[in-house]
Enzyme design. Structure first.
Site, PDB file in Angstrom:
ATOM      1  N   LYS A  10      14.922  58.900  32.452  1.00  0.00           N
ATOM      2  CA  LYS A  10      13.658  59.579  32.111  1.00  0.00           C
ATOM      3  C   LYS A  10      13.017  60.118  33.380  1.00  0.00           C
ATOM      4  O   LYS A  10      13.268  59.622  34.484  1.00  0.00           O
ATOM      5  CB  LYS A  10      12.691  58.631  31.398  1.00  0.00           C
ATOM      6  CG  LYS A  10      12.194  57.428  32.224  1.00  0.00           C
ATOM      7  CD  LYS A  10      10.941  57.667  33.019  1.00  0.00           C
ATOM      8  CE  LYS A  10      10.600  56.450  33.867  1.00  0.00           C
ATOM      9  NZ  LYS A  10       9.874  56.641  35.073  1.00  0.00           N
ATOM     10  N   PRO A  94      21.111  57.095  39.219  1.00  0.00           N
ATOM     11  CA  PRO A  94      20.863  56.387  40.479  1.00  0.00           C
ATOM     12  C   PRO A  94      19.984  55.146  40.245  1.00  0.00           C
ATOM     13  O   PRO A  94      19.121  55.154  39.382  1.00  0.00           O
ATOM     14  CB  PRO A  94      20.127  57.412  41.344  1.00  0.00           C
ATOM     15  CG  PRO A  94      20.252  58.716  40.663  1.00  0.00           C
ATOM     16  CD  PRO A  94      20.651  58.486  39.244  1.00  0.00           C
ATOM     17  N   VAL A  95      20.258  54.114  41.043  1.00  0.00           N
ATOM     18  CA  VAL A  95      19.590  52.824  40.869  1.00  0.00           C
ATOM     19  C   VAL A  95      18.292  52.785  41.690  1.00  0.00           C
ATOM     20  O   VAL A  95      18.229  53.364  42.780  1.00  0.00           O
ATOM     21  CB  VAL A  95      20.547  51.699  41.336  1.00  0.00           C
ATOM     22  CG1 VAL A  95      19.883  50.333  41.220  1.00  0.00           C
ATOM     23  CG2 VAL A  95      21.814  51.736  40.507  1.00  0.00           C
ATOM     24  N   GLY A  98      13.272  55.473  40.186  1.00  0.00           N
ATOM     25  CA  GLY A  98      12.113  56.013  39.466  1.00  0.00           C
ATOM     26  C   GLY A  98      12.540  56.728  38.201  1.00  0.00           C
ATOM     27  O   GLY A  98      11.769  57.466  37.591  1.00  0.00           O
ATOM     28  N   LEU A  99      13.805  56.500  37.786  1.00  0.00           N
ATOM     29  CA  LEU A  99      14.353  57.201  36.610  1.00  0.00           C
ATOM     30  C   LEU A  99      14.596  56.253  35.432  1.00  0.00           C
ATOM     31  O   LEU A  99      15.206  56.652  34.429  1.00  0.00           O
ATOM     32  CB  LEU A  99      15.664  57.902  36.997  1.00  0.00           C
ATOM     33  CG  LEU A  99      15.542  58.957  38.104  1.00  0.00           C
ATOM     34  CD1 LEU A  99      16.918  59.443  38.536  1.00  0.00           C
ATOM     35  CD2 LEU A  99      14.699  60.140  37.625  1.00  0.00           C
ATOM     36  N   ALA A 100      14.139  55.022  35.542  1.00  0.00           N
ATOM     37  CA  ALA A 100      14.235  54.010  34.478  1.00  0.00           C
ATOM     38  C   ALA A 100      15.668  53.710  34.057  1.00  0.00           C
ATOM     39  O   ALA A 100      15.923  53.368  32.902  1.00  0.00           O
ATOM     40  CB  ALA A 100      13.403  54.436  33.255  1.00  0.00           C
ATOM     41  N   GLY A 101      16.601  53.814  34.990  1.00  0.00           N
ATOM     42  CA  GLY A 101      18.010  53.539  34.664  1.00  0.00           C
ATOM     43  C   GLY A 101      18.209  52.148  34.071  1.00  0.00           C
ATOM     44  O   GLY A 101      18.801  52.004  32.999  1.00  0.00           O
ATOM     45  N   SER A 103      15.991  50.130  32.740  1.00  0.00           N
ATOM     46  CA  SER A 103      15.258  49.988  31.471  1.00  0.00           C
ATOM     47  C   SER A 103      16.015  50.685  30.340  1.00  0.00           C
ATOM     48  O   SER A 103      16.067  50.187  29.211  1.00  0.00           O
ATOM     49  CB  SER A 103      13.871  50.612  31.577  1.00  0.00           C
ATOM     50  OG  SER A 103      13.152  50.001  32.610  1.00  0.00           O
ATOM     51  N   SER A 104      16.594  51.839  30.642  1.00  0.00           N
ATOM     52  CA  SER A 104      17.329  52.577  29.611  1.00  0.00           C
ATOM     53  C   SER A 104      18.599  51.823  29.224  1.00  0.00           C
ATOM     54  O   SER A 104      18.977  51.792  28.043  1.00  0.00           O
ATOM     55  CB  SER A 104      17.667  53.980  30.123  1.00  0.00           C
ATOM     56  OG  SER A 104      18.141  54.762  29.073  1.00  0.00           O
ATOM     57  N   ASP A 136       8.901  49.825  30.765  1.00  0.00           N
ATOM     58  CA  ASP A 136       9.463  51.140  30.408  1.00  0.00           C
ATOM     59  C   ASP A 136      10.467  51.073  29.261  1.00  0.00           C
ATOM     60  O   ASP A 136      10.940  52.106  28.782  1.00  0.00           O
ATOM     61  CB  ASP A 136      10.174  51.762  31.628  1.00  0.00           C
ATOM     62  CG  ASP A 136       9.197  52.431  32.588  1.00  0.00           C
ATOM     63  OD1 ASP A 136       8.071  52.739  32.164  1.00  0.00           O
ATOM     64  OD2 ASP A 136       9.580  52.646  33.747  1.00  0.00           O
TER      65      ASP A 136
HETATM   66  O1  C5P Z   1       7.083  45.776  33.592  1.00  0.00           O
HETATM   67  P1  C5P Z   1       7.934  45.884  34.796  1.00  0.00           P
HETATM   68  O2  C5P Z   1       8.622  44.599  35.142  1.00  0.00           O
HETATM   69  O3  C5P Z   1       8.921  47.015  34.723  1.00  0.00           O
HETATM   70  O4  C5P Z   1       6.965  46.233  35.995  1.00  0.00           O
HETATM   71  C1  C5P Z   1       7.364  46.135  37.340  1.00  0.00           C
HETATM   72  C2  C5P Z   1       6.151  46.025  38.239  1.00  0.00           C
HETATM   73  O5  C5P Z   1       5.435  47.266  38.265  1.00  0.00           O
HETATM   74  C3  C5P Z   1       5.131  45.007  37.792  1.00  0.00           C
HETATM   75  O6  C5P Z   1       5.447  43.738  38.283  1.00  0.00           O
HETATM   76  C4  C5P Z   1       3.837  45.542  38.415  1.00  0.00           C
HETATM   77  O7  C5P Z   1       3.782  45.231  39.773  1.00  0.00           O
HETATM   78  C5  C5P Z   1       4.044  47.040  38.317  1.00  0.00           C
HETATM   79  N1  C5P Z   1       3.408  47.593  37.099  1.00  0.00           N
HETATM   80  C6  C5P Z   1       2.027  47.719  37.039  1.00  0.00           C
HETATM   81  N2  C5P Z   1       1.440  48.220  35.896  1.00  0.00           N
HETATM   82  C7  C5P Z   1       2.203  48.624  34.849  1.00  0.00           C
HETATM   83  C8  C5P Z   1       3.613  48.522  34.900  1.00  0.00           C
HETATM   84  C9  C5P Z   1       4.186  47.998  36.051  1.00  0.00           C
HETATM   85  O8  C5P Z   1       1.306  47.370  37.982  1.00  0.00           O
HETATM   86  N3  C5P Z   1       1.621  49.110  33.769  1.00  0.00           N
END
Ligand code: C5P
Length: 286
Positions: A10, A94-95, A98-101, A103-104, A136
């Site tokens: 994404k 790519p890992v 910022g592309l949610a690899g 999560s996808s 994500d």
């Molecule tokens: O939910 P996820 O584990 O992907 O989020 C990774 C990190 O990104 C969180 O630990 C937090 O530091 C940050 N984050 C945030 N607010 C969000 C989503 C993520 O601060 N809504």
């Protein structure tokens, strides 16, 4: 029984953080869209009660640290699944980009296992489970173009974004998402116009998308990594209609209406960056 699932990357057309919440997450407003750059998962049903994960890429864990493994374990535990699965994960995204690899991949695993283990869960139920593993993942389950609010887990589907070319460039640096959010000063940054972006998508207006594009996390990552800013500037110099960092970075993407100009941006960027891709928006047929 064997199932193949596509896990698309994404990009964030906009990313706004409104404030930091009591649970330490940020309250977000994001418009995201899936693109035609995808990992592939193959799931094979096992009668034995085990989860086997084989990742076809270097430096990616194939155990409990991988979100795909966690997705399988969560479904097994929550629904007392006695069968097992052998998952092969073929990486193209790519890992830590910022592309949610990741999560996808987890979203694709949830979708595929729902079928493989015959769990009959709805998309909403899968999204709720996905949100337990990462903010994500619900968006990745829906795919297409959507507004994501809350922690990122509240999804409102939008029409598909107008067709265009997308050039992605990932500099070879790593950024830590928690670190970027920690350094963000929500009170001191310019906030993108999320309502304007949603309207542009509803209107199918490419120009409207370019006018309303924005990501508050650029204030952190671009300041810390000048090469990310340089890539963005190069994209605009080579003729991109707009350029923005995706997620917490470091990948930058350019949107370009005309193919000839997209090729120019793509070829130009290859001189600066090892990982450059030329793709289009992508949506699964419903
Ligand atoms: O939910 P996820 O584990 O992907 O989020 C990774 C990190 O990104 C969180 O630990 C937090 O530091 C940050 N984050 C945030 N607010 C969000 C989503 C993520 O601060 N809504």
């Amino acid at each position: 029984m064997k199932i193949n699932v596509k896990a698309p990357a994404k990009i964030n057309l906009s990313l706004d953080a409104l404030y930091k919440r009591k649970d330490n997450y940020h309250e977000l407003e994001m418009v995201m869209t899936t693109i035609d750059l995808a990992d592939r998962l193959q799931l094979v049903l096992l009668e034995k009660d085990i989860i086997k994960l084989d990742v076809k890429a270097h430096f990616i864990p194939d155990d409990k640290r991988n979100l795909v493994y966690q997705a399988a374990a969560l479904l097994k535990e929550r629904f007392s699944v006695k069968q097992g699965v052998a998952i092969t994960l073929d990486k193209s995204i790519p890992v830590a980009a910022g592309l949610a690899g990741g999560s996808s991949d987890a979203a694709a695993a949830l979708k595929g296992l729902n079928q493989l283990w015959d769990l009959k869960l709805t998309l909403e139920e899968l999204a709720d489970l996905g949100a337990e593993l990462g903010s994500d993942i619900p968006f990745c389950l829906y795919g297409g173009t959507a507004l994501a609010t809350g922690r990122g887990e509240i999804i409102e589907p939008l029409p598909m974004m107008p067709n265009c070319w997308i050039v992605l460039a990932k500099p070879s640096i790593s950024v830590s998402t928690p670190g970027v959010y920690r350094d963000l000063r929500v009170g001191e940054v310019e906030h993108p116009n999320t309502a304007g972006m949603v309207q542009a998508i509803r209107d199918g207006s490419f120009e409207g998308i370019c006018d309303n594009i924005g990501n508050v996390l650029e204030t952190v990552t671009l300041a810390k990594h000048p090469e990310v800013k340089r890539i963005k500037e190069k994209m605009l110099e080579f003729g991109a209609d707009t350029a923005l960092m995706s997620g917490s970075g470091p990948t930058v993407f350019a949107l370009v209406k005309q193919y000839s100009r997209a090729k120019r941006v793509y070829n130009g960027l290859r001189g600066f960056c090892e990982e450059v891709y030329l793709v289009r928006p992508w949506q699964e047929e419903k």
